[in-house]
Design a protein around this motif. Structure first.
Motif, mmCIF file in Angstrom:
data_model
loop_
_atom_site.group_PDB
_atom_site.id
_atom_site.type_symbol
_atom_site.label_atom_id
_atom_site.label_comp_id
_atom_site.label_asym_id
_atom_site.label_seq_id
_atom_site.Cartn_x
_atom_site.Cartn_y
_atom_site.Cartn_z
ATOM 1 N N ILE A 1 -20.921 -16.473 -22.226
ATOM 2 C CA ILE A 1 -20.025 -17.372 -22.223
ATOM 3 C C ILE A 1 -18.647 -17.509 -23.091
ATOM 4 O O ILE A 1 -17.630 -17.812 -22.982
ATOM 5 C CB ILE A 1 -20.626 -18.995 -22.013
ATOM 6 N N TYR A 2 -19.199 -17.322 -24.533
ATOM 7 C CA TYR A 2 -18.184 -17.566 -25.827
ATOM 8 C C TYR A 2 -17.066 -16.457 -25.534
ATOM 9 O O TYR A 2 -16.180 -16.619 -25.986
ATOM 10 C CB TYR A 2 -18.905 -17.491 -26.891
ATOM 11 N N LEU A 3 -17.291 -15.219 -25.068
ATOM 12 C CA LEU A 3 -16.663 -14.241 -24.679
ATOM 13 C C LEU A 3 -15.606 -14.568 -23.982
ATOM 14 O O LEU A 3 -14.520 -13.704 -23.932
ATOM 15 C CB LEU A 3 -17.306 -12.967 -24.217
ATOM 16 N N HIS A 4 -15.593 -15.735 -23.181
ATOM 17 C CA HIS A 4 -14.568 -16.004 -22.147
ATOM 18 C C HIS A 4 -14.019 -17.266 -22.897
ATOM 19 O O HIS A 4 -14.151 -17.957 -23.626
ATOM 20 C CB HIS A 4 -15.325 -16.115 -20.787
ATOM 21 N N ARG A 5 -12.553 -17.392 -22.219
ATOM 22 C CA ARG A 5 -11.850 -18.595 -22.592
ATOM 23 C C ARG A 5 -11.565 -19.634 -21.422
ATOM 24 O O ARG A 5 -11.968 -19.425 -20.185
ATOM 25 C CB ARG A 5 -10.487 -17.824 -22.720
ATOM 26 N N PRO A 6 -11.206 -20.718 -21.926
ATOM 27 C CA PRO A 6 -11.029 -21.790 -20.824
ATOM 28 C C PRO A 6 -10.080 -21.446 -19.853
ATOM 29 O O PRO A 6 -9.121 -20.807 -20.285
ATOM 30 C CB PRO A 6 -10.841 -23.006 -21.688
ATOM 31 N N GLY A 7 -10.399 -21.246 -18.578
ATOM 32 C CA GLY A 7 -9.418 -21.013 -17.561
ATOM 33 C C GLY A 7 -9.909 -19.712 -16.754
ATOM 34 O O GLY A 7 -9.250 -19.294 -15.680
ATOM 35 N N ASP A 8 -10.756 -18.912 -17.523
ATOM 36 C CA ASP A 8 -11.161 -17.800 -16.945
ATOM 37 C C ASP A 8 -12.054 -17.906 -15.736
ATOM 38 O O ASP A 8 -12.835 -18.964 -15.656
ATOM 39 C CB ASP A 8 -12.065 -16.930 -18.206
ATOM 40 N N ARG A 9 -12.119 -16.975 -14.826
ATOM 41 C CA ARG A 9 -13.283 -16.913 -13.610
ATOM 42 C C ARG A 9 -14.249 -15.724 -14.012
ATOM 43 O O ARG A 9 -13.741 -14.564 -14.263
ATOM 44 C CB ARG A 9 -12.397 -16.711 -12.561
ATOM 45 N N ILE A 10 -15.580 -15.936 -14.012
ATOM 46 C CA ILE A 10 -16.410 -15.043 -14.190
ATOM 47 C C ILE A 10 -17.476 -15.025 -13.184
ATOM 48 O O ILE A 10 -17.843 -16.181 -12.626
ATOM 49 C CB ILE A 10 -17.115 -15.316 -15.626
#
Length: 329
Positions: free
Chosen positions: A301-310
């Motif tokens: 989760i930390y590898l992604h930024r607010p606004g990302d879709r995973i």
């Protein structure tokens, strides 16, 4: 048998001219040597933190303490240098020593204790290292750092493991494990592949009782490094992503047939609920990363930024399902 201990890598000794040591590991293949580009040395620096007089020296076994000196890697144009948070912890001034012996004052742009990454900036254009891809297991790699404050040194080995989490150094970890020799002062140095591309930021060594190297050493992945550095440049701090669910470990009996983490609760009205997650779902992968432990999930989760879709893969009622999670801004 003595207890295992986690140790940072950092120490201070008088400066001596550049030393380049090639330490080759492995069987017959080691005789062929390990490719290394000397130009990498121009993108690695010694980091010298200046603290108030009387600051206690780190003690053996103290993994969260300050380091007396360390290393750094030029990570992007504009004089930006990545190092470890613990290298510059509580420093009132920071200097960097270049491969040619010059020393420059450095500004601490930001520091993230969660990942043990700090970003420095100097008022001189230095050549950044290109970022490489995640190396395969067994790939030959070299470290470039300033062990014991002796000057920049090169040691080489292989990639022993990737995506190591839960090693006990930091809250968020995404380590490449290597047997390339590291010693006190190596923290913040470069782990590079055969093309000279940066594949990791040297972070820590695992040792039994002292600072001696036993071939179990860790470097922060460039995926995590880039994620943190981008935010430190833009915001001076890391803006974390939030998933909107709580996870718990599977019972041991259930782990005989399934690996993952069970969703214990889904926040009402949050992104996870909107994406269709349910309490009881078992998460087996996040953005293509296998989830085996809570530390795996935290890092993914930390590898992604607010606004990302995973994409998140779950097991529900014995069936696999992929859900798209939009990280809230």
């Amino acid at each position: 048998m003595p207890q295992s201990a986690f140790r940072r890598s950092g120490a201070k000794m008088p400066y001596v001219p550049l030393v380049v040591l090639l330490v080759l590991f492995g069987g017959p293949a080691a005789a062929d040597g390990v490719a290394f580009k000397p130009s990498v040395l121009q993108s690695v620096v010694s980091v010298i933190p200046v603290r108030e007089p009387g600051t206690p020296k780190p003690q053996p076994g103290d993994v969260r303490g300050e380091e007396r000196s360390g290393s750094g890697v030029v990570i992007r144009p504009g004089g930006y240098i990545a190092t470890n948070h613990h290298v510059v912890l509580n420093a009132r001034q920071v200097f960097v020593r270049l491969a040619d012996g010059r020393e420059l004052p450095a500004e601490v742009v930001g520091s993230d204790e969660t990942t043990d990454i700090a970003l420095l900036k100097v008022a001189e254009a230095l050549p950044p290292l290109a970022l490489g891809k995640e190396p395969p297991l067994g790939a030959r790699v070299c470290t470039v750092s300033d062990p014991f404050g002796m000057g920049l040194s090169v040691t080489c080995g292989v990639v022993s493991a990737v995506r190591r989490t839960g090693m006990g150094f930091n809250m968020i970890e995404d380590f490449i494990q290597t047997d390339a020799v590291l010693n006190p002062g190596s923290s913040g140095g470069a782990l590079v592949d055969g093309s000279g591309a940066l594949v990791g930021l040297v972070a820590a060594i695992f040792t039994r009782s002292a600072d001696a190297n036993i071939g179990v050493n860790f470097a922060i992945s460039t995926a995590l490094l880039s994620r943190v550095v981008d935010d430190l440049v833009a915001h001076g701090e890391v803006i974390p992503a939030y998933a909107g669910f709580r996870l718990t470990a599977l019972p041991r009996a259930e782990r005989r047939t399934l690996a993952g983490l069970r969703i214990a609760a889904v926040e009402s009205g949050d992104a996870a609920e909107r994406a269709g997650f349910r309490t009881g779902d078992v998460i087996t992968a996040i953005a293509g990363r296998a989830i085996r432990s809570r530390s795996d999930a935290l890092t993914a989760i930390y590898l992604h930024r607010p606004g990302d879709r995973i994409d998140v893969t779950v097991m529900r009622d014995g069936q696999g399902k992929t859900l798209a999670l939009d990280i809230p801004k």
